[in-house]
Design a protein around this motif. Structure first.
Motif, PDB file in Angstrom:
ATOM      1  N   LYS A  22      -0.286  45.986   0.053  1.00 31.27           N
ATOM      2  CA  LYS A  22      -0.388  46.583  -1.290  1.00 31.27           C
ATOM      3  C   LYS A  22      -1.613  46.063  -2.050  1.00 31.27           C
ATOM      4  O   LYS A  22      -2.401  46.845  -2.582  1.00 31.27           O
ATOM      5  CB  LYS A  22       0.872  46.258  -2.102  1.00 31.27           C
ATOM      6  N   VAL A  26      -4.642  48.619  -3.177  1.00 27.42           N
ATOM      7  CA  VAL A  26      -4.956  49.066  -4.546  1.00 27.42           C
ATOM      8  C   VAL A  26      -6.419  48.749  -4.892  1.00 27.42           C
ATOM      9  O   VAL A  26      -7.075  49.513  -5.609  1.00 27.42           O
ATOM     10  CB  VAL A  26      -3.990  48.470  -5.607  1.00 27.42           C
ATOM     11  N   ARG A 122      -0.511  38.284 -19.307  1.00 29.41           N
ATOM     12  CA  ARG A 122      -1.467  38.438 -18.203  1.00 29.41           C
ATOM     13  C   ARG A 122      -2.822  38.921 -18.761  1.00 29.41           C
ATOM     14  O   ARG A 122      -3.188  40.089 -18.620  1.00 29.41           O
ATOM     15  CB  ARG A 122      -0.933  39.421 -17.160  1.00 29.41           C
ATOM     16  N   GLN A 126     -11.009  36.434 -18.007  1.00 30.85           N
ATOM     17  CA  GLN A 126     -11.947  36.002 -16.955  1.00 30.85           C
ATOM     18  C   GLN A 126     -12.704  37.198 -16.363  1.00 30.85           C
ATOM     19  O   GLN A 126     -13.871  37.074 -15.987  1.00 30.85           O
ATOM     20  CB  GLN A 126     -11.208  35.255 -15.838  1.00 30.85           C
ATOM     21  N   ASN A 162      -8.345  29.905 -10.702  1.00 33.00           N
ATOM     22  CA  ASN A 162      -8.262  30.910  -9.652  1.00 33.00           C
ATOM     23  C   ASN A 162      -7.719  32.219 -10.185  1.00 33.00           C
ATOM     24  O   ASN A 162      -6.622  32.258 -10.722  1.00 33.00           O
ATOM     25  CB  ASN A 162      -7.318  30.397  -8.572  1.00 33.00           C
ATOM     26  N   VAL A 164      -7.287  36.224  -8.805  1.00 26.72           N
ATOM     27  CA  VAL A 164      -7.469  37.240  -7.767  1.00 26.72           C
ATOM     28  C   VAL A 164      -8.147  38.467  -8.379  1.00 26.72           C
ATOM     29  O   VAL A 164      -9.191  38.937  -7.921  1.00 26.72           O
ATOM     30  CB  VAL A 164      -6.095  37.628  -7.157  1.00 26.72           C
ATOM     31  N   ARG A 371       8.919  41.486  -6.957  1.00 24.22           N
ATOM     32  CA  ARG A 371       9.378  40.448  -6.007  1.00 24.22           C
ATOM     33  C   ARG A 371      10.776  39.937  -6.381  1.00 24.22           C
ATOM     34  O   ARG A 371      11.526  39.503  -5.493  1.00 24.22           O
ATOM     35  CB  ARG A 371       8.378  39.293  -5.944  1.00 24.22           C
TER      36      ARG A 371
END
Ligand code: EPU
Length: 427
Positions: A22, A26, A122, A126, A162, A164, A371
């Motif tokens: 996934k 995306v 969220r 950055q 970090n 993603v 999840r």
């Protein structure tokens, strides 16, 4: 509305084939905006997040069609209007990737604030920092983020932590910037490497993906290619944990065992047996399962996207486990639902304290996010009695045909249609 109804207590046995990743898909579907020709994407998972990406591309004028179950043909040359519709952006975190790709191609992107799983705040500060470093300006009005630039110029980008999504968006803009961009403290997840491989196959010049430092030299023309997306590390991990939790014996096929190392290591510590082959792993249980402690970390550490599923398993392992997850503000929203099923789990700040119980019992529960929903399925599969999971649309954002795949492994899981209004009237 749909829910899953699970009659638990049956060990999973047999083989399951993992779909395309996934979080790679995306990003790669959004990346087709940077391509100057048609692309064919293979191993694209049939999940709702991909359906949203496809809708966004179509709304902007791209020609997109499935030519097979998991094969997507994309031609973005017809895109004229670099604006992502509000409702579509709100339903998915990865809509933020359209900022980077539209900025790279049109030097102007308007994208409503991205949605996605509710795991706490969220922000995308950055991402914006990276765009600004490359010479773009940004404004935020009426819930829409606009990022624009006369020229994008390669620069040094240092991420404070970090990220993603931030790393992926920086790559998108840098691929079309003039000169060299150096991303420091980059994320190293397998889907970042897959995205870089995709862009490099089109002619981009990206080096170091999978390490802390990624160097990108901007490229004018990116050619059309056929590309197969990597298998989903988290889907694979979910079936591995489900196999252990039900004391089953499952061969999980179409995986890259290297991507699963942190999950394999934890399962072995708990007492499950994991045999690794070239493109598959077999998980089975020969002895009692015991507690372990886990701390989620960026790749190659134990992934936050596997934390809820592992916690569901730990809730029936002997002893007290401590699970620390501070990657997001709140990734323990499933704990209350697991407690309804008899789990002994308490949350202390960013730590779940899980005291293993002998068994879980089926109950009506709700998937609070993707999840978390997978964790409740695992709990339902090993619980005695019937578990009903509502809000399964969260689960379908990221798992292709999970009920069908589980049924093939012997699970008693059904998809049931229900009407909320009827339930409300009958209470
Ligand atoms: N963060 C900021 N500012 C930013 C970017 C991130 O404060 O500009 C914070 C986030 O709020 C979070 C942390 O940094 O606390 C890490 O966020 P990251 O950017 O790494 O995550 P993401 O890009 O939003 C992706 C996956 C998530 C996965 C995380 C971590 C996609 C579409 N999503 O999210 O996947 O949990 O990386 O590995 O790739 C999932 O698949 O269930 C899922 C939530």
């Amino acid at each position: 509305m749909e829910k899953f109804v699970i009659h638990g207590g049956k060990p999973l046995r047999g083989e399951v084939t993992v779909s395309g990743a996934k979080n790679a898909a995306v990003a790669i579907v959004a990346a087709t905006i940077l391509c100057d020709e048609q692309c064919i994407l293979e191993n694209v998972p049939e999940i709702s997040d991909i359906a949203i990406c496809v809708k966004i591309l179509k709304e902007m004028g791209a020609a997109v069609s499935f030519t097979g179950k998991n094969t997507l043909k994309v031609d973005t040359r017809q895109i004229k209007n670099p604006v992502v519709p509000y409702e579509l952006a709100r339903s998915m975190r990865a809509s933020s990737y359209f900022i980077g790709t539209l900025l790279g191609r049109f030097h102007d992107a308007s994208v409503p604030t991205p949605g996605g799983c509710d795991l706490g705040d969220r922000p995308i500060d950055q991402h914006i920092k990276a765009f600004n470093a490359l010479g773009a300006k940004n404004e935020n009005a009426n819930g829409v983020i606009r990022v624009y630039a006369d020229h994008l110029v390669g620069a040094q980008i240092y991420f404070d932590f970090n990220t993603v999504g931030g790393t992926i968006n920086a790559i998108f803009a840098a691929v079309k910037a003039d000169g060299l961009t150096i991303i420091e403290n980059a994320a190293k997840e397998p889907h970042i490497v897959d995205l870089a491989n995709f862009l490099n196959s089109m002619g981009a010049d990206i080096r170091g993906a999978g390490t802390d430092v990624i160097k990108i030299r901007g490229t004018k023309f990116l050619k059309g290619i056929t590309y197969a997306i990597i298998p989903d590390q988290i889907e694979a991990g979910t079936y591995m944990v489900a196999a252990a939790a039900t004391h089953g014996d499952v061969l999980v096929r179409n995986v890259i065992p290297k991507h699963l190392e942190s999950i394999t290591a934890k399962l072995r510590m708990i007492g499950a047996t994991v045999d690794e082959f070239d493109e598959s792993v077999r998980v089975y249980v020969e002895k009692p399962l015991v507690k372990t402690n886990v701390k989620t970390l960026p790749h190659p550490g134990f992934p936050t996207d596997m934390q809820p599923q592992l916690s569901a398993l730990l809730s029936i392992c002997e002893g007290t486990s401590f699970v620390t997850d501070d990657i997001f503000d709140n990734r323990f929203r499933y704990a209350g639902e697991l407690r309804r099923m008899g789990a002994d789990i308490s949350i202390e700040g960013k730590v779940a304290v899980i005291q293993g119980v002998k068994e879980l019992t089926g109950a009506p529960v709700k998937a609070t996010d993707l999840r978390a929903g997978a964790a409740l399925i695992i709990a339902g599969l090993c619980a005695s009695g019937i578990t009903e999971i509502e809000d399964i649309y969260h689960i379908e954002r990221g798992y292709e045909q999970i009920d069908e795949k589980l049924r093939k492994l012997g699970a008693d899981i059904r998809r049931v249609y229900y009407n909320n209004a009827e339930i409300a009237l009958s209470v």
